[in-house]
Write an enzyme that holds these catalytic residues in place. Structure first.
Site, mmCIF file in Angstrom:
data_model
loop_
_atom_site.group_PDB
_atom_site.id
_atom_site.type_symbol
_atom_site.label_atom_id
_atom_site.label_comp_id
_atom_site.label_asym_id
_atom_site.label_seq_id
_atom_site.Cartn_x
_atom_site.Cartn_y
_atom_site.Cartn_z
ATOM 1 N N GLY A 21 128.393 -68.803 66.504
ATOM 2 C CA GLY A 21 127.810 -69.637 67.550
ATOM 3 C C GLY A 21 126.307 -69.468 67.581
ATOM 4 N N GLN A 45 117.696 -69.822 70.634
ATOM 5 C CA GLN A 45 117.662 -68.770 69.610
ATOM 6 C C GLN A 45 116.822 -69.157 68.400
ATOM 7 O OE1 GLN A 45 122.182 -68.176 69.721
ATOM 8 N NE2 GLN A 45 121.417 -66.130 69.262
ATOM 9 N N CYS A 67 125.489 -60.623 69.302
ATOM 10 C CA CYS A 67 124.622 -61.799 69.363
ATOM 11 C C CYS A 67 123.664 -61.753 68.176
ATOM 12 C CB CYS A 67 123.839 -61.777 70.675
ATOM 13 S SG CYS A 67 122.686 -63.138 70.854
ATOM 14 N N LEU A 68 123.456 -62.898 67.539
ATOM 15 C CA LEU A 68 122.544 -62.944 66.385
ATOM 16 C C LEU A 68 121.116 -62.577 66.786
ATOM 17 C CD1 LEU A 68 123.800 -66.186 64.584
ATOM 18 C CD2 LEU A 68 124.175 -63.806 63.874
ATOM 19 N N HIS A 74 129.206 -67.547 76.083
ATOM 20 C CA HIS A 74 128.055 -66.806 75.548
ATOM 21 C C HIS A 74 126.901 -67.769 75.228
ATOM 22 C CE1 HIS A 74 126.345 -63.544 72.797
ATOM 23 N NE2 HIS A 74 125.664 -64.613 72.430
ATOM 24 N N GLU A 75 127.244 -68.895 74.575
ATOM 25 C CA GLU A 75 126.190 -69.850 74.172
ATOM 26 C C GLU A 75 125.627 -70.597 75.386
ATOM 27 O OE1 GLU A 75 125.156 -69.210 71.375
ATOM 28 O OE2 GLU A 75 126.925 -68.255 70.527
ATOM 29 N N HIS A 108 123.069 -68.555 76.969
ATOM 30 C CA HIS A 108 121.759 -68.648 76.290
ATOM 31 C C HIS A 108 120.927 -69.803 76.861
ATOM 32 C CE1 HIS A 108 121.600 -65.667 73.135
ATOM 33 N NE2 HIS A 108 122.761 -66.011 72.627
#
Ligand code: NI
Length: 169
Positions: free
Chosen positions: A45, A50, A92-93, A134-135, A138
């Protein structure tokens, strides 16, 4: 085009993103780039902040591209219904190398739009519900660390500060 993924500490990650009102080529290119960036990371995701763009756009593929038909692209997503809770470790990336247990709803209903601005909705449970939450977080400038236990959050933030000081972040 693969875009650089911002890491914890970048102000864009803690900024509330703006709803998309113009569904133009810029947004379509951004979504394409985000998919490419997510798959190459690899991740399951990615949200526009990001990659440094504070627009309400997210891409998800819980198979990481391993299976066809799991690609999800949402603009202006909103959770309208939720049910139950689930706890699992999340990463998380933008916070590479760390994970923490986060509580999420076990089932959600999401409404939003596609890349053309057409209405779109989704029912999700389990891992997919977790990733969508989660996204969307963000897009509100919230990181999973904000939902982890105080001790875990504190520990991870201290480790990141050390990495920043060492020039390794
Ligand atoms: Ni993330």
């Amino acid at each position: 085009m693969i875009r650089p993924i911002l890491k914890f500490g970048a102000p864009e990650l803690e900024t509330e993103s703006t709803p998309i009102t113009r569904f133009d080529q810029e947004i379509k290119t951004l979504a394409e780039d985000m998919l490419e960036t997510m798959y190459s990371a690899p991740g399951i995701g990615l949200a526009a902040p990001q990659v440094g763009v504070n627009f309400r756009l997210l891409v998800i593929d819980i198979t990481g591209g391993e299976e066809k038909g799991h690609q999800i692209i949402f603009t202006n997503p909103e959770i309208t219904e939720q049910e139950g809770t689930q706890e699992a470790e999340e990463g998380c990336l933008s916070i590479p190398g760390f994970i923490a247990v986060v509580e999420r709803p076990s089932k959600i209903h999401v409404v939003g739009q596609d890349l053309e601005g057409n209405p779109q909705e989704l029912d999700a449970e389990g891992l997919l519900a977790r990733v969508v939450c989660h996204e969307i977080d963000h897009l509100d400038g919230i990181l999973y660390l904000d939902r982890a236990s105080f001790l875990k959050r504190d520990l991870i933030k201290r480790k990141i500060k050390k990495l920043i000081r060492a020039g390794e972040w």
